[in-house]
Design an enzyme around this catalytic site. Structure first.
Site, PDB file in Angstrom:
ATOM      1  N   LYS A   1       2.941  10.392  -0.991  1.00 35.88           N
ATOM      2  CA  LYS A   1       1.911  10.960  -0.113  1.00 35.88           C
ATOM      3  C   LYS A   1       2.389  12.128   0.756  1.00 35.88           C
ATOM      4  O   LYS A   1       1.924  12.305   1.874  1.00 35.88           O
ATOM      5  CB  LYS A   1       1.257   9.849   0.707  1.00 35.88           C
ATOM      6  CG  LYS A   1       0.494   8.857  -0.177  1.00 35.88           C
ATOM      7  CD  LYS A   1      -0.449   7.933   0.548  1.00 35.88           C
ATOM      8  CE  LYS A   1      -1.832   8.460   0.693  1.00 35.88           C
ATOM      9  NZ  LYS A   1      -2.836   7.453   1.044  1.00 35.88           N
TER      10      LYS A   1
ATOM     11  N   ARG B   1     -10.635  -2.504   4.713  1.00 33.05           N
ATOM     12  CA  ARG B   1     -10.326  -2.443   6.156  1.00 33.05           C
ATOM     13  C   ARG B   1      -9.556  -1.169   6.500  1.00 33.05           C
ATOM     14  O   ARG B   1      -8.717  -0.727   5.708  1.00 33.05           O
ATOM     15  CB  ARG B   1      -9.433  -3.626   6.558  1.00 33.05           C
ATOM     16  CG  ARG B   1     -10.134  -4.945   6.571  1.00 33.05           C
ATOM     17  CD  ARG B   1      -9.194  -6.051   6.998  1.00 33.05           C
ATOM     18  NE  ARG B   1      -8.159  -6.310   5.998  1.00 33.05           N
ATOM     19  CZ  ARG B   1      -7.220  -7.231   6.120  1.00 33.05           C
ATOM     20  NH1 ARG B   1      -7.155  -7.975   7.194  1.00 33.05           N
ATOM     21  NH2 ARG B   1      -6.336  -7.421   5.173  1.00 33.05           N
ATOM     22  N   PRO B   2      -9.825  -0.581   7.713  1.00 29.52           N
ATOM     23  CA  PRO B   2      -8.990   0.554   8.124  1.00 29.52           C
ATOM     24  C   PRO B   2      -7.554   0.082   8.305  1.00 29.52           C
ATOM     25  O   PRO B   2      -7.315  -0.980   8.879  1.00 29.52           O
ATOM     26  CB  PRO B   2      -9.578   0.970   9.487  1.00 29.52           C
ATOM     27  CG  PRO B   2     -10.658   0.012   9.805  1.00 29.52           C
ATOM     28  CD  PRO B   2     -10.838  -0.954   8.686  1.00 29.52           C
TER      29      PRO B   2
ATOM     30  N   ASN C   1      -4.667 -10.570  -3.791  1.00 25.18           N
ATOM     31  CA  ASN C   1      -4.549  -9.875  -2.490  1.00 25.18           C
ATOM     32  C   ASN C   1      -4.037  -8.451  -2.689  1.00 25.18           C
ATOM     33  O   ASN C   1      -4.251  -7.586  -1.843  1.00 25.18           O
ATOM     34  CB  ASN C   1      -3.632 -10.650  -1.519  1.00 25.18           C
ATOM     35  CG  ASN C   1      -2.290 -11.039  -2.126  1.00 25.18           C
ATOM     36  OD1 ASN C   1      -2.076 -10.931  -3.324  1.00 25.18           O
ATOM     37  ND2 ASN C   1      -1.392 -11.500  -1.290  1.00 25.18           N
TER      38      ASN C   1
ATOM     39  N   GLY D   1       1.776   2.909  -2.618  1.00 21.05           N
ATOM     40  CA  GLY D   1       1.505   3.744  -3.790  1.00 21.05           C
ATOM     41  C   GLY D   1       2.219   3.242  -5.037  1.00 21.05           C
ATOM     42  O   GLY D   1       2.396   3.988  -6.002  1.00 21.05           O
ATOM     43  N   LYS D   2       2.598   1.953  -5.024  1.00 22.67           N
ATOM     44  CA  LYS D   2       3.309   1.378  -6.186  1.00 22.67           C
ATOM     45  C   LYS D   2       2.481   1.452  -7.459  1.00 22.67           C
ATOM     46  O   LYS D   2       3.005   1.666  -8.541  1.00 22.67           O
ATOM     47  CB  LYS D   2       3.605  -0.119  -5.968  1.00 22.67           C
ATOM     48  CG  LYS D   2       4.517  -0.446  -4.851  1.00 22.67           C
ATOM     49  CD  LYS D   2       4.718  -1.947  -4.754  1.00 22.67           C
ATOM     50  CE  LYS D   2       3.492  -2.747  -4.330  1.00 22.67           C
ATOM     51  NZ  LYS D   2       2.984  -2.458  -3.003  1.00 22.67           N
TER      52      LYS D   2
ATOM     53  N   SER E   1       6.019  11.757  -4.695  1.00 15.77           N
ATOM     54  CA  SER E   1       4.671  12.030  -5.175  1.00 15.77           C
ATOM     55  C   SER E   1       3.866  12.723  -4.087  1.00 15.77           C
ATOM     56  O   SER E   1       4.047  12.473  -2.896  1.00 15.77           O
ATOM     57  CB  SER E   1       4.020  10.737  -5.669  1.00 15.77           C
ATOM     58  OG  SER E   1       2.821  10.485  -5.034  1.00 15.77           O
TER      59      SER E   1
ATOM     60  N   ASP F   1       1.703  15.147   0.373  1.00 16.52           N
ATOM     61  CA  ASP F   1       0.607  16.116   0.542  1.00 16.52           C
ATOM     62  C   ASP F   1      -0.188  15.838   1.821  1.00 16.52           C
ATOM     63  O   ASP F   1      -0.732  16.759   2.428  1.00 16.52           O
ATOM     64  CB  ASP F   1      -0.335  16.080  -0.668  1.00 16.52           C
ATOM     65  CG  ASP F   1      -0.826  14.677  -0.977  1.00 16.52           C
ATOM     66  OD1 ASP F   1       0.008  13.736  -0.965  1.00 16.52           O
ATOM     67  OD2 ASP F   1      -2.032  14.498  -1.233  1.00 16.52           O
TER      68      ASP F   1
ATOM     69  N   GLY G   1      -3.888  -4.693  -4.068  1.00 16.97           N
ATOM     70  CA  GLY G   1      -4.897  -3.728  -4.501  1.00 16.97           C
ATOM     71  C   GLY G   1      -4.178  -2.499  -5.002  1.00 16.97           C
ATOM     72  O   GLY G   1      -3.822  -1.621  -4.238  1.00 16.97           O
ATOM     73  N   HIS G   2      -3.912  -2.470  -6.299  1.00 20.56           N
ATOM     74  CA  HIS G   2      -3.122  -1.368  -6.855  1.00 20.56           C
ATOM     75  C   HIS G   2      -4.076  -0.292  -7.388  1.00 20.56           C
ATOM     76  O   HIS G   2      -4.791  -0.505  -8.358  1.00 20.56           O
ATOM     77  CB  HIS G   2      -2.190  -1.899  -7.945  1.00 20.56           C
ATOM     78  CG  HIS G   2      -1.127  -2.810  -7.380  1.00 20.56           C
ATOM     79  ND1 HIS G   2      -0.345  -3.619  -8.148  1.00 20.56           N
ATOM     80  CD2 HIS G   2      -0.730  -3.023  -6.101  1.00 20.56           C
ATOM     81  CE1 HIS G   2       0.496  -4.290  -7.364  1.00 20.56           C
ATOM     82  NE2 HIS G   2       0.276  -3.941  -6.115  1.00 20.56           N
TER      83      HIS G   2
ATOM     84  N   GLN H   1       2.547  -6.404  -2.720  1.00 23.24           N
ATOM     85  CA  GLN H   1       2.852  -6.358  -1.277  1.00 23.24           C
ATOM     86  C   GLN H   1       4.150  -5.574  -1.049  1.00 23.24           C
ATOM     87  O   GLN H   1       4.427  -4.666  -1.800  1.00 23.24           O
ATOM     88  CB  GLN H   1       2.927  -7.771  -0.670  1.00 23.24           C
ATOM     89  CG  GLN H   1       1.580  -8.489  -0.597  1.00 23.24           C
ATOM     90  CD  GLN H   1       1.128  -9.091  -1.912  1.00 23.24           C
ATOM     91  OE1 GLN H   1       1.885  -9.774  -2.568  1.00 23.24           O
ATOM     92  NE2 GLN H   1      -0.098  -8.848  -2.311  1.00 23.24           N
TER      93      GLN H   1
ATOM     94  N   ASP I   1       0.810  -1.228   0.000  1.00 20.13           N
ATOM     95  CA  ASP I   1       0.000   0.000   0.000  1.00 20.13           C
ATOM     96  C   ASP I   1       0.841   1.273   0.000  1.00 20.13           C
ATOM     97  O   ASP I   1       0.400   2.318   0.481  1.00 20.13           O
ATOM     98  CB  ASP I   1      -0.960   0.044   1.212  1.00 20.13           C
ATOM     99  CG  ASP I   1      -1.799  -1.205   1.311  1.00 20.13           C
ATOM    100  OD1 ASP I   1      -2.246  -1.683   0.253  1.00 20.13           O
ATOM    101  OD2 ASP I   1      -1.999  -1.704   2.427  1.00 20.13           O
TER     102      ASP I   1
ATOM    103  N   THR J   1      -9.791  -4.806   0.600  1.00 13.41           N
ATOM    104  CA  THR J   1     -10.750  -5.275   1.616  1.00 13.41           C
ATOM    105  C   THR J   1     -11.558  -4.143   2.242  1.00 13.41           C
ATOM    106  O   THR J   1     -12.539  -4.410   2.937  1.00 13.41           O
ATOM    107  CB  THR J   1      -9.983  -5.979   2.752  1.00 13.41           C
ATOM    108  OG1 THR J   1      -9.073  -5.020   3.318  1.00 13.41           O
ATOM    109  CG2 THR J   1      -9.212  -7.181   2.248  1.00 13.41           C
TER     110      THR J   1
HETATM  111  P1  IMP Z   1      -2.678 -12.700   2.452  1.00 11.10           P
HETATM  112  O1  IMP Z   1      -1.610 -12.381   1.465  1.00 11.10           O
HETATM  113  O2  IMP Z   1      -4.052 -12.369   1.950  1.00 11.10           O
HETATM  114  O3  IMP Z   1      -2.582 -14.079   2.974  1.00 11.10           O
HETATM  115  O4  IMP Z   1      -2.471 -11.741   3.727  1.00 11.10           O
HETATM  116  C1  IMP Z   1      -1.345 -11.878   4.590  1.00 11.10           C
HETATM  117  C2  IMP Z   1      -0.979 -10.538   5.215  1.00 11.10           C
HETATM  118  O5  IMP Z   1      -0.488  -9.671   4.191  1.00 11.10           O
HETATM  119  C3  IMP Z   1      -2.162  -9.801   5.846  1.00 11.10           C
HETATM  120  O6  IMP Z   1      -1.677  -9.041   6.933  1.00 11.10           O
HETATM  121  C4  IMP Z   1      -2.635  -8.876   4.741  1.00 11.10           C
HETATM  122  O7  IMP Z   1      -3.342  -7.758   5.231  1.00 11.10           O
HETATM  123  C5  IMP Z   1      -1.308  -8.495   4.125  1.00 11.10           C
HETATM  124  N1  IMP Z   1      -1.414  -8.136   2.706  1.00 11.10           N
HETATM  125  C6  IMP Z   1      -1.527  -8.987   1.651  1.00 11.10           C
HETATM  126  N2  IMP Z   1      -1.541  -8.303   0.500  1.00 11.10           N
HETATM  127  C7  IMP Z   1      -1.442  -6.998   0.811  1.00 11.10           C
HETATM  128  C8  IMP Z   1      -1.356  -5.811   0.027  1.00 11.10           C
HETATM  129  O8  IMP Z   1      -1.388  -5.809  -1.204  1.00 11.10           O
HETATM  130  N3  IMP Z   1      -1.235  -4.648   0.740  1.00 11.10           N
HETATM  131  C9  IMP Z   1      -1.161  -4.613   2.086  1.00 11.10           C
HETATM  132  N4  IMP Z   1      -1.211  -5.705   2.860  1.00 11.10           N
HETATM  133  C10 IMP Z   1      -1.351  -6.891   2.221  1.00 11.10           C
END
Ligand code: IMP
Length: 379
Positions: A299, A271-272, A37, A14-15, A366, A301, A39-40, A193, A12, A269
């Site tokens: 980030k 999630r906060p 997993n 900012g890639k 950025s 700004d 989220g870009h 990640q 997360d 997700t």
């Molecule tokens: P999993 O990869 O879904 O099994 O998650 C394992 C851990 O990596 C958890 O703490 C997730 O919140 C975190 N995680 C997985 N992918 C990302 C991502 O793209 N950004 C931030 N955290 C991630």
């Protein structure tokens, strides 16, 4: 010129935004690890897009192709959804998407297993851990296993989705079959990640299950691609989703304030995110373990208007292995803040501190979600 853009912290950073911006200068953008997993988040023509599996290509530039490498675990239905969505704005884009048949499949059972067993890690429940577990346990299915005599095998249960993807122009192939093309092209490898979530060097067991370091590129079959630069991306503060050590974490109202300011809610997700100050001990470790030799900071700004910006410059004991992050004692310095992140003079002190402690040169910063918010850092 070949480069890699890796997450230098817990994801997360900012890639997606950075890769999207740089992609126009490359022939191929290649994902090599993880799955849905990731989220870009990308902003294109004022519209927000989230790519979970597709590389963060700027599809407006028709010469840029995308490749999903063999180190990934791929939920084919999710991939079809993303291709269908991308096609709505960029008809014909499927023809620019290539998928390695050596990548493993995230099967339905993997997502169910994730939900029932990985809550304590804070998993995204996209089936990533169970899919990699089956891969390592030698019982996984590769995409190539779904093909017989070059055609999708109609008895596997995933053939309809494969046929849909092929119908959209997506090519299923092998990296080595394109070696000559790749060698004659410019490549941007996009990590998912971040190094602190890497299966080998992240803060185990609070990690994802793939190779998020530069090693993942080689593991994905691209040993022939020589890298000119390996960029690590980090925010000018820190965030983390899921459980596990986070030495500079903020709590209570200051955390709520920073979370709101930075809109720190998971792209995958919702999630906060946990939030805290930039941790240079962790960033230095990530550069060393990740093979990172240049940095991109994002980030700025968000912290506009803070009179002082706290930064962790070291731990009492320098981390050399994942377990050193448990009970780490951060030592913090306060740097004069900035009122306008676009004024290089105001950021100079902060950036020079980052360069001194990480021993890596900052090349871009950025301060917003627009392309024009990404600036070269020349100081
Ligand atoms: P999993 O990869 O879904 O099994 O998650 C394992 C851990 O990596 C958890 O703490 C997730 O919140 C975190 N995680 C997985 N992918 C990302 C991502 O793209 N950004 C931030 N955290 C991630």
């Amino acid at each position: 010129m070949n480069i890699a853009v890796l997450g230098a912290m817990w994801g997360d950073e900012g890639k997606g935004h950075i890769t999207h911006h740089l992609s126009r200068n490359f022939d191929w953008v290649i994902r090599f690890n993880g799955g849905a997993n990731a989220g870009h988040t990308i902003y294109r023509d004022g519209k927000k897009f989230v790519h979970n599996l597709l590389p963060s290509v700027d599809f407006r530039h028709s010469h840029v192709n995308s490749y999903l490498g063999s180190g990934m675990v791929i939920d084919l239905e999710k991939l079809r959804d993303e291709v269908v969505e991308a096609e709505k704005t960029y008809p014909g884009v499927g023809k620019r998407i290539y998928v390695d048949k050596d990548a493993f499949i995230v099967e339905h059972k993997h997502k169910e297993e994730d939900r029932s067993t990985n809550g304590h890690i804070g998993s995204t429940n996209r089936g990533i851990g169970p899919a990699y577990k089956d891969k390592i346990g030698r019982s996984g299915k590769r995409i190539g296993d779904l093909f017989t005599q070059g055609k999708p095998d109609l008895i596997t249960g995933y053939s309809d989705v494969l046929l849909d993807l092929i119908g959209k122009g997506v090519t299923f192939t092998y990296a080595l079959a394109w070696e000559d093309v790749f060698k004659a092209s410019s490549l941007l490898f996009e990590g998912a990640q971040g190094v602190l979530l890497d299966i080998n060097h992240g803060i185990y067991p609070y990690v994802s299950c793939s190779d998020a370091t530069v090693g993942g590129i080689i593991a994905s079959g691209f040993a022939f691609a020589k890298l000119d630069k390996v960029y690590g991306v980090a925010k000018c503060y820190a965030t983390k989703v899921g459980e596990g050590p986070f030495p500079t974490e903020l709590h209570g109202q200051p955390a709520d304030d920073l979370r709101q300011l930075g809109n720190e809610f998971g792209a995958t997700t919702g999630r906060p995110r946990r939030v805290g100050w930039l941790d240079l001990a962790a960033l230095r470790y990530a550069c060393q373990k990740g093979g990172i030799n240049h940095l991109i900071l994002t980030k700025f700004d968000i912290l506009n208007g803070l009179s002082k910006v706290p930064v962790c410059v070291a731990y009492k004991k320098t981390p050399v292995c994942p377990s050193d992050f448990y009970n780490a004692v951060p030592m913090t310095a306060e740097i004069p803040g900035w009122s306008d992140a676009r004024d290089p003079d105001q950021l100079a002190k902060f950036i020079s501190l980052v360069e001194t402690f990480t021993k890596c040169k900052v090349e871009y910063i950025s301060c917003g979600t627009d392309d024009s918010d990404i600036m070269g850092w020349a100081a």
